[in-house]
Design a protein around this motif. Structure first.
Motif, mmCIF file in Angstrom:
data_model
loop_
_atom_site.group_PDB
_atom_site.id
_atom_site.type_symbol
_atom_site.label_atom_id
_atom_site.label_comp_id
_atom_site.label_asym_id
_atom_site.label_seq_id
_atom_site.Cartn_x
_atom_site.Cartn_y
_atom_site.Cartn_z
ATOM 1 N N LEU A 1 -3.203 -0.306 16.306
ATOM 2 C CA LEU A 1 -2.999 -1.506 15.482
ATOM 3 C C LEU A 1 -1.801 -2.317 15.972
ATOM 4 N N ILE A 2 -1.994 -3.635 15.980
ATOM 5 C CA ILE A 2 -0.903 -4.568 16.264
ATOM 6 C C ILE A 2 -0.430 -5.224 14.968
ATOM 7 N N ARG A 3 -1.367 -5.433 14.046
ATOM 8 C CA ARG A 3 -1.034 -6.084 12.772
ATOM 9 C C ARG A 3 -1.695 -5.310 11.633
ATOM 10 N N LEU A 4 -0.904 -4.996 10.612
ATOM 11 C CA LEU A 4 -1.393 -4.289 9.426
ATOM 12 C C LEU A 4 -0.858 -4.979 8.191
ATOM 13 N N ASP A 5 -1.774 -5.451 7.323
ATOM 14 C CA ASP A 5 -1.391 -6.140 6.089
ATOM 15 C C ASP A 5 -2.036 -5.416 4.915
ATOM 16 N N PHE A 6 -1.207 -4.713 4.114
ATOM 17 C CA PHE A 6 -1.723 -4.099 2.894
ATOM 18 C C PHE A 6 -0.931 -4.573 1.673
ATOM 19 N N SER A 7 -0.444 -5.800 1.732
ATOM 20 C CA SER A 7 0.312 -6.382 0.628
ATOM 21 C C SER A 7 -0.578 -6.578 -0.602
ATOM 22 N N CYS A 8 0.064 -6.707 -1.755
ATOM 23 C CA CYS A 8 -0.622 -6.995 -3.026
ATOM 24 C C CYS A 8 -1.647 -5.915 -3.378
ATOM 25 N N ASN A 9 -1.230 -4.661 -3.290
ATOM 26 C CA ASN A 9 -2.054 -3.548 -3.738
ATOM 27 C C ASN A 9 -1.229 -2.708 -4.715
ATOM 28 N N LYS A 10 -1.574 -1.431 -4.856
ATOM 29 C CA LYS A 10 -0.844 -0.532 -5.757
ATOM 30 C C LYS A 10 -0.348 0.691 -4.996
ATOM 31 N N ILE A 11 -0.010 0.461 -3.751
ATOM 32 C CA ILE A 11 0.383 1.553 -2.851
ATOM 33 C C ILE A 11 1.851 1.913 -3.074
ATOM 34 N N THR A 12 2.119 3.215 -3.180
ATOM 35 C CA THR A 12 3.483 3.687 -3.415
ATOM 36 C C THR A 12 4.092 4.375 -2.203
ATOM 37 N N GLU A 13 3.261 4.768 -1.232
ATOM 38 C CA GLU A 13 3.773 5.569 -0.123
ATOM 39 C C GLU A 13 3.096 5.217 1.198
ATOM 40 N N ILE A 14 3.905 5.133 2.251
ATOM 41 C CA ILE A 14 3.384 5.024 3.617
ATOM 42 C C ILE A 14 3.401 6.427 4.211
ATOM 43 N N PRO A 15 2.273 6.946 4.659
ATOM 44 C CA PRO A 15 2.249 8.293 5.223
ATOM 45 C C PRO A 15 3.209 8.410 6.413
ATOM 46 N N PRO A 16 3.980 9.499 6.484
ATOM 47 C CA PRO A 16 4.903 9.683 7.630
ATOM 48 C C PRO A 16 4.191 9.620 8.973
ATOM 49 N N ALA A 17 2.898 9.945 9.010
ATOM 50 C CA ALA A 17 2.162 9.911 10.274
ATOM 51 C C ALA A 17 2.104 8.509 10.865
ATOM 52 N N TYR A 18 2.348 7.475 10.056
ATOM 53 C CA TYR A 18 2.283 6.100 10.559
ATOM 54 C C TYR A 18 3.387 5.800 11.557
ATOM 55 N N ARG A 19 4.348 6.734 11.695
ATOM 56 C CA ARG A 19 5.395 6.519 12.710
ATOM 57 C C ARG A 19 4.803 6.526 14.112
ATOM 58 N N LYS A 20 3.545 6.987 14.237
ATOM 59 C CA LYS A 20 2.876 7.041 15.540
ATOM 60 C C LYS A 20 2.244 5.706 15.931
ATOM 61 N N LEU A 21 2.316 4.703 15.050
ATOM 62 C CA LEU A 21 1.732 3.389 15.354
ATOM 63 C C LEU A 21 2.659 2.649 16.312
ATOM 64 N N ARG A 22 2.641 3.072 17.559
ATOM 65 C CA ARG A 22 3.600 2.575 18.547
ATOM 66 C C ARG A 22 3.406 1.102 18.885
ATOM 67 N N GLN A 23 2.185 0.599 18.776
ATOM 68 C CA GLN A 23 1.918 -0.783 19.180
ATOM 69 C C GLN A 23 2.074 -1.776 18.035
#
Length: 462
Positions: free
Chosen positions: A212-234
């Motif tokens: 992924l280069i662009r990720l938009d999850f604004s305006c939801n009910k999300i409370t946590e970003i999974p630690p595994a997302y640290r692997k999204l190097r790009q």
């Protein structure tokens, strides 16, 4: 005979007055008939051009039915049927075997027919702003690279989406999706994912394996970003505003993606109960060119905040080191600022609901975006201050952006005429783009203050 002469005289006078340079009107053809004839002629010309060029453009013609039945358009490679009133995808279009691009934006389509699987060359499909409640499984047997289905009524995405191996851009924003299937993690070509403005409570960890280069999850009910997302190097852009974030905390999210990734790495280290190296993609985040305000590098050449060199050196940063160097007083200020904004948005909701005796949905910005509620509020305070309001209808349940803009501009004009000071007037994009609710609240409050202090005088002048 006398009436016939009078008719001719009237036509002659009309031509000599305002329309001397326009088309010659005969007494037997009305202006409406002439316009119909002109529209039909231009439609025929568009269809004839499509036969020769392979590009069909019927956008913005208010079509309820497909007009090209009598034309051989089977060699069409691009079809634009956007901004019409079609209730289904025309069966004829599903027979365009070479079709590569299909634009059905802003119609009234409720379902996607199975015949669409005939389009085995289709790589681009825009069916945003329609009335879809489900995406069929067979849709993902197509070689799609771009799929845009925002502003529909989707409540879920089928697991078969994992078959769309070539998909590079997926936009399902502004729907009612509650769960994102783990099979999205199989879209190994995906570069852009927009899941903004849905009902999501969590993000699937499988996204961490995507380029992924662009990720938009604004305006939801999300409370946590999974630690595994640290692997999204790009990843270059992450948009997460208007979520009740807890991990990372809101104060970390405000500081930008570099600090978000630092937090995720620290969380991963804590979960493993051992120090680990940071996966910060420093080369991606710190190009040698200009640094944006979200880059984590201060304006003083990075001396006062985190510099590129520091990131590369501190690759074994522990949780204690991070928390001890964190400027907590600036975090508190930002949290207080966020709290004040939420209170002002709550006051805006309360002002409108109490005046109009209505209940607004959870997303106040979406409820005000088309300007209808605001125009009714202005007319409630001073009748006829907004003379004309564009409202949705059963045939066209969603207003076009042009009509939304006219509503918003009419509301702001009414506020100005009623005496709202210029410095308290918001701008149209604050309403249309749902990005300035605090400023909209200031305008509404100023309007209500005027009504309570000088309403009798205003009503007399109307």
């Amino acid at each position: 005979m006398a009436s016939s002469q009078g008719g001719v005289g009237a036509v002659t006078a009309l031509q000599s007055h305002h329309y001397s340079s326009g088309p010659h009107w005969s007494p037997g053809i009305s202006q409406f008939q002439h316009q119909q004839h002109h529209t039909a002629r231009s439609l025929d010309r568009a269809l004839e051009d499509a036969v020769c060029s392979g590009i069909l453009n019927l956008s913005g013609r208010k079509l309820r039915e497909y007009p090209g039945v009598s034309y051989d358009l089977t060699d069409t490679t691009q079809a634009d049927l956007s901004k019409n009133r079609l209730t289904e995808i025309p069966p004829e279009v599903c027979l365009f075997a070479p079709l590569e691009s299909l634009n059905l934006y802003h119609n009234c389509i409720k379902c996607i027919p199975e015949a669409i699987i005939n389009l085995q060359m289709l790589t681009y499909l825009d069916i945003s702003r329609n009335l879809l409640s489900v995406l069929p499984k067979y849709l993902f047997n197509l070689p799609l690279k771009v799929l845009l289905v925002s502003n529909n009524k989707l409540v879920s995405i089928p697991e078969e989406i994992g078959k769309a191996k070539d998909l590079m851009e997926l936009d399902v924003s502004c729907n009612e999706i509650q769960v994102l299937p783990a099979q999205v993690g199989r879209l190994h070509a995906l570069r852009e994912l927009n899941i903004r403005k849905n009902c999501l409570h969590m993000l699937p960890e499988e996204l961490a394996d995507l380029p992924l280069i662009r990720l938009d999850f604004s305006c939801n009910k999300i409370t946590e970003i999974p630690p595994a997302y640290r692997k999204l190097r790009q990843l270059q852009h992450i948009i997460l505003d208007n979520n009740p974030m807890q991990s990372p905390p809101a104060q970390i999210c405000l500081k930008g993606k570099v600090h978000i990734f630092k937090y995720l790495n620290i969380q991963a280290c804590r979960l493993d109960k051992k120090p680990d190296t940071l996966d910060l993609p420093s080369l991606d985040f710190y190009p040698t060119k200009n640094h944006g305000p979200d880059s984590g590098i201060g304006s003083d050449n990075g001396d006062k905040r985190l510099s590129t060199t520091e990131v590369r050196i501190q690759t074994t940063l522990t949780f204690c080191e991070y928390s001890s160097t964190d400027p907590s007083f600036t975090m508190r200020r930002k949290m207080e600022h966020l709290r004040e904004e939420m209170e002002q948005i709550g006051l805006l909701r309360q002002n409108i609901e109490s005046r109009l005796k209505v209940l607004l949905p959870d997303d106040v910005g979406a409820a005000l975006m088309d300007g209808v509620v605001l125009c009714h509020l202005a007319n409630h305070i001073c009748p006829r201050s907004v003379a004309s309001i564009h409202v949705p209808s059963p045939a066209v349940p969603k207003l076009s952006m042009a009509k939304c803009r006219r509503n918003v501009e009419n509301f702001l004009d009414a506020c100005k005429k009623l005496g709202v000071p210029q410095d308290k007037l918001c701008l149209p994009h604050h309403i249309l783009e749902e990005r300035g609710l605090v400023k909209v609240g200031v305008t509404v409050q100023a309007l209500l203050d005027l009504s309570s202090s000088s309403r009798p005088a205003q009503l007399l002048t109307v």
